[in-house]
Design an enzyme around this catalytic site. Structure first.
Site: not given
Length: 106
Positions: A63-65
Site C-alpha cells: 500500500i502507498c498513497h
C-alpha cells in the site's frame, strides 16, 4: 504483478478468515496522517534492508498513497522471491474515497 482494488481488499478484510499482510510503504509522516487499519509501516526506502522481516510465502498487499510506490515495491519483492505480492490499486487515496470517507486526506 497482481493488483487488487480497494473494494476487493475491504471485502476480504470484512469476510474474516486468513487476512493478507498489509504493508504500507509510505513515509512515517504519511502513515501517521492516515492508514488502513491493520497495516504495518515500512517506508519504501527501507524495504530492501528489511525484506527479511517479511514472510516470502504470505499473501502481502503493498500500500502507498496512490499506487506508484507500492507497485515498485511489489515488483521488487517478486524479484526477491516473494510468491504472493499484490499492489493495492489507488492506494490509501482510493480507500479514503471509496471505502472510508471519514479518513483524513492529504
Amino acid at each position: 504483478m497482481r493488483q487488487m482494488t480497494v473494494a476487493e481488499l475491504a471485502e476480504r478484510l470484512a469476510a474474516g478468515g486468513d487476512k493478507p499482510v498489509l504493508l504500507d510503504v509510505r513515509e512515517p509522516w504519511e502513515f501517521e496522517l492516515c492508514h488502513i487499519e491493520g497495516s504495518q509501516p515500512m517506508p519504501m526506502g527501507s524495504v530492501p534492508a528489511r525484506a527479511a522481516e517479511l514472510d516470502a510465502q504470505a499473501e502481502t498487499v503493498v500500500i502507498c498513497h496512490h499506487g506508484g510506490r507500492s507497485a515498485q515495491v511489489a515488483m521488487f519483492l517478486e524479484r526477491q522471491g516473494f510468491k504472493n505480492v499484490i499492489n493495492l490499486a489507488g492506494g490509501v487515496a482510493a480507500w479514503a474515497t471509496q471505502v472510508d470517507p471519514a479518513m483524513p486526506r492529504y
